[in-house]
Scaffold this motif. Structure first.
Motif, mmCIF file in Angstrom:
data_model
loop_
_atom_site.group_PDB
_atom_site.id
_atom_site.type_symbol
_atom_site.label_atom_id
_atom_site.label_comp_id
_atom_site.label_asym_id
_atom_site.label_seq_id
_atom_site.Cartn_x
_atom_site.Cartn_y
_atom_site.Cartn_z
ATOM 1 N N MET A 136 45.865 -90.834 18.909
ATOM 2 C CA MET A 136 45.388 -90.844 17.527
ATOM 3 C C MET A 136 44.786 -92.187 17.116
ATOM 4 O O MET A 136 44.167 -92.305 16.070
ATOM 5 C CB MET A 136 46.548 -90.492 16.592
ATOM 6 N N PHE A 137 44.985 -93.215 17.952
ATOM 7 C CA PHE A 137 44.485 -94.539 17.595
ATOM 8 C C PHE A 137 43.129 -94.818 18.239
ATOM 9 O O PHE A 137 42.608 -95.917 18.157
ATOM 10 C CB PHE A 137 45.492 -95.614 18.046
ATOM 11 N N TYR A 138 42.600 -93.800 18.881
ATOM 12 C CA TYR A 138 41.334 -93.973 19.586
ATOM 13 C C TYR A 138 40.190 -94.182 18.601
ATOM 14 O O TYR A 138 39.403 -95.104 18.731
ATOM 15 C CB TYR A 138 41.092 -92.750 20.476
ATOM 16 N N ASP A 139 40.086 -93.305 17.603
ATOM 17 C CA ASP A 139 39.111 -93.475 16.528
ATOM 18 C C ASP A 139 39.469 -92.528 15.383
ATOM 19 O O ASP A 139 40.290 -91.624 15.534
ATOM 20 C CB ASP A 139 37.675 -93.218 17.020
ATOM 21 N N ASP A 140 38.860 -92.761 14.219
ATOM 22 C CA ASP A 140 39.190 -91.979 13.025
ATOM 23 C C ASP A 140 38.815 -90.513 13.165
ATOM 24 O O ASP A 140 39.472 -89.636 12.593
ATOM 25 C CB ASP A 140 38.485 -92.578 11.803
ATOM 26 N N SER A 141 37.757 -90.228 13.916
ATOM 27 C CA SER A 141 37.327 -88.833 14.042
ATOM 28 C C SER A 141 38.388 -88.007 14.762
ATOM 29 O O SER A 141 38.547 -86.819 14.488
ATOM 30 C CB SER A 141 35.992 -88.746 14.793
ATOM 31 N N ARG A 142 39.121 -88.621 15.669
ATOM 32 C CA ARG A 142 40.184 -87.913 16.384
ATOM 33 C C ARG A 142 41.318 -87.561 15.417
ATOM 34 O O ARG A 142 41.911 -86.486 15.500
ATOM 35 C CB ARG A 142 40.702 -88.776 17.535
ATOM 36 N N VAL A 143 41.608 -88.479 14.515
ATOM 37 C CA VAL A 143 42.616 -88.215 13.483
ATOM 38 C C VAL A 143 42.184 -87.033 12.625
ATOM 39 O O VAL A 143 42.981 -86.140 12.326
ATOM 40 C CB VAL A 143 42.837 -89.460 12.608
ATOM 41 N N THR A 144 40.918 -87.014 12.251
ATOM 42 C CA THR A 144 40.385 -85.928 11.421
ATOM 43 C C THR A 144 40.487 -84.582 12.135
ATOM 44 O O THR A 144 40.879 -83.575 11.547
ATOM 45 C CB THR A 144 38.916 -86.210 11.049
ATOM 46 N N ALA A 145 40.129 -84.568 13.418
ATOM 47 C CA ALA A 145 40.156 -83.323 14.183
ATOM 48 C C ALA A 145 41.578 -82.797 14.349
ATOM 49 O O ALA A 145 41.839 -81.601 14.182
ATOM 50 C CB ALA A 145 39.507 -83.538 15.546
ATOM 51 N N VAL A 146 42.504 -83.690 14.690
ATOM 52 C CA VAL A 146 43.900 -83.271 14.871
ATOM 53 C C VAL A 146 44.500 -82.819 13.548
ATOM 54 O O VAL A 146 45.249 -81.838 13.490
ATOM 55 C CB VAL A 146 44.734 -84.412 15.493
ATOM 56 N N ARG A 147 44.132 -83.516 12.485
ATOM 57 C CA ARG A 147 44.645 -83.114 11.166
ATOM 58 C C ARG A 147 44.134 -81.726 10.802
ATOM 59 O O ARG A 147 44.877 -80.901 10.249
ATOM 60 C CB ARG A 147 44.226 -84.134 10.103
ATOM 61 N N ALA A 148 42.872 -81.442 11.114
ATOM 62 C CA ALA A 148 42.315 -80.118 10.825
ATOM 63 C C ALA A 148 43.047 -79.039 11.624
ATOM 64 O O ALA A 148 43.317 -77.949 11.114
ATOM 65 C CB ALA A 148 40.821 -80.096 11.153
ATOM 66 N N LYS A 150 46.181 -79.258 12.685
ATOM 67 C CA LYS A 150 47.519 -79.126 12.109
ATOM 68 C C LYS A 150 47.482 -78.388 10.775
ATOM 69 O O LYS A 150 48.415 -77.650 10.448
ATOM 70 C CB LYS A 150 48.154 -80.510 11.941
ATOM 71 N N ASP A 151 46.405 -78.591 10.008
ATOM 72 C CA ASP A 151 46.267 -77.861 8.744
ATOM 73 C C ASP A 151 46.201 -76.357 9.009
ATOM 74 O O ASP A 151 46.770 -75.557 8.261
ATOM 75 C CB ASP A 151 45.002 -78.313 8.009
ATOM 76 N N PHE A 152 45.507 -75.980 10.069
ATOM 77 C CA PHE A 152 45.424 -74.568 10.447
ATOM 78 C C PHE A 152 46.816 -74.027 10.756
ATOM 79 O O PHE A 152 47.201 -72.946 10.290
ATOM 80 C CB PHE A 152 44.505 -74.423 11.662
ATOM 81 N N LEU A 153 47.587 -74.806 11.515
ATOM 82 C CA LEU A 153 48.948 -74.392 11.870
ATOM 83 C C LEU A 153 49.848 -74.344 10.644
ATOM 84 O O LEU A 153 50.694 -73.445 10.503
ATOM 85 C CB LEU A 153 49.528 -75.353 12.903
ATOM 86 N N ASN A 154 49.667 -75.304 9.744
ATOM 87 C CA ASN A 154 50.521 -75.355 8.549
ATOM 88 C C ASN A 154 50.331 -74.133 7.657
ATOM 89 O O ASN A 154 51.294 -73.639 7.064
ATOM 90 C CB ASN A 154 50.234 -76.634 7.749
ATOM 91 N N VAL A 155 49.091 -73.670 7.568
ATOM 92 C CA VAL A 155 48.843 -72.469 6.763
ATOM 93 C C VAL A 155 49.627 -71.292 7.329
ATOM 94 O O VAL A 155 50.259 -70.528 6.596
ATOM 95 C CB VAL A 155 47.329 -72.145 6.716
ATOM 96 N N PHE A 156 49.606 -71.169 8.652
ATOM 97 C CA PHE A 156 50.371 -70.077 9.266
ATOM 98 C C PHE A 156 51.872 -70.261 9.057
ATOM 99 O O PHE A 156 52.594 -69.314 8.748
ATOM 100 C CB PHE A 156 50.069 -69.990 10.761
ATOM 101 N N ASP A 157 52.353 -71.491 9.224
ATOM 102 C CA ASP A 157 53.784 -71.758 9.055
ATOM 103 C C ASP A 157 54.255 -71.447 7.641
ATOM 104 O O ASP A 157 55.377 -70.971 7.434
ATOM 105 C CB ASP A 157 54.090 -73.223 9.390
ATOM 106 N N GLU A 158 53.393 -71.713 6.663
ATOM 107 C CA GLU A 158 53.781 -71.527 5.263
ATOM 108 C C GLU A 158 53.602 -70.095 4.772
ATOM 109 O O GLU A 158 54.358 -69.620 3.927
ATOM 110 C CB GLU A 158 52.968 -72.481 4.377
ATOM 111 N N THR A 159 52.601 -69.407 5.304
ATOM 112 C CA THR A 159 52.285 -68.070 4.786
ATOM 113 C C THR A 159 52.569 -66.940 5.768
ATOM 114 O O THR A 159 52.663 -65.775 5.363
ATOM 115 C CB THR A 159 50.789 -67.992 4.394
#
Length: 314
Positions: A136-148, A150-159
């Motif tokens: 995750m410390f490679y560059d900011d775009s990697r953080v953005t991609a991984v966060r996106a 995880k957001d997909f997974l979080n929606v499933f976990d919550e709903t």
């Protein structure tokens, strides 16, 4: 010839046999599991039952419990590998019943998870990727991609429902786009979500061959109806009008209509991919047909740009 009864009497009276028997009985009666079982069944178990069941009690006492004497399934010491004994009462005696051990259950769970991913032509290392292994410390775009992801997974976990839109991860060669897809596929598998991951160039080549062996429709049906579909390296193939419209277009149309999440990786952004799809293998320019495919891609995915240097050259 000595009668069998006389032989048994002589063996039983032998001091060495008696010592071995006492040792066996000591092992059994000092075992905490045996002690707990006898305590729980005092009304059904007496000394006679214990004596007649010593063989089974010894089998239990010397076995591995909760995998305490094994380093893994291949080294399991129990009578039935991958199981552990439980004491039971059967027909007035104490018997042993074998149930799956913790290591076996973990192994079966891992196999069950792996069966939730169907990989078509994808590299093994990609399909073994984990989100937590991504730098995750490679560059900011990697953080953005991984966060996106995880957001997909979080929606499933919550709903309990999968989002309708997947991700369109694009960027230069060798920066880890496919690795993120593989990691996400494993996270979905852990949630018992079935994923089909496809390396697009090889898949489309096989589709051409499938016309001859009459398996084309079955293969397209399998891919288009996947609970989650991941199309890796779209745009790297030599596109013909037929693969674009009849294969790729058919798959994307179905998934758009059924609102099934689809993920992509590509070296092209949306505009560049549309340009790529516009020109067929024969050099034909088909703007409308390319736009139709791109409309489906834009509808079922959200673009995420990934940056960085080519790690394959490292």
């Amino acid at each position: 010839m000595e009668r069998i009864g006389e032989t048994l009497k002589r063996v039983v009276k032998d001091p060495a046999f008696a010592a071995r028997f006492d040792e066996l009985r000591s092992v059994v009666m000092n075992d905490k599991g045996v002690q707990q079982f006898l305590s729980d069944n005092t009304t059904e178990v007496n000394e006679d039952v214990i004596e007649r069941s010593l063989g089974k009690l010894y089998e239990y006492a010397t076995a591995s419990h909760s995998c305490d004497k094994c380093s893994g399934l291949p080294t399991c010491i129990n009578v039935v590998k991958g199981t552990e004994p439980k004491l039971v009462l059967s027909r007035g005696l104490i018997d042993v019943d074998y149930v799956k051990c913790p290591t076996k259950l973990i192994d079966e769970d891992a196999r069950s998870v792996s069966r939730m991913i169907d990989s078509l032509y994808m590299p093994k290392d990609v399909m073994e990727a984990k989100l937590e292994s991504i730098d995750m410390f490679y560059d900011d775009s990697r953080v953005t991609a991984v966060r996106a992801a995880k957001d997909f997974l979080n929606v499933f976990d919550e709903t309990g429902a999968l989002p309708e839109r997947g991700l369109y991860i694009y960027g230069p060669f060798g920066i880890g786009k496919s690795f993120i897809l593989g990691a996400l596929a494993n996270e979905l598998a852990n949630r018992r979500i079935r994923t089909v991951a496809v390396f697009v160039p090889e898949f489309l080549r096989e589709m051409k061959q499938s016309i001859q062996d009459q398996t084309l429709n079955d293969k397209v049906e399998f891919v288009k109806k996947a609970q989650v579909l991941m199309l890796d390296d779209i745009g790297a193939e030599t596109m013909s009008s037929w693969t674009r419209d009849e294969v790729l277009g058919t798959i994307l149309q179905y998934r758009m209509a059924e609102r099934l999440p689809t993920f992509f990786t590509s070296n092209f952004n949306y505009s560049d991919l549309e340009h790529h799809l516009t020109y067929s293998q024969r050099g034909e320019k088909e703007v409308i047909k390319a736009a139709r495919v791109m409309e489906r891609i834009r509808t079922i995915s959200s673009p995420v740009q990934l940056e960085g240097n080519n790690r394959r050259d490292v």
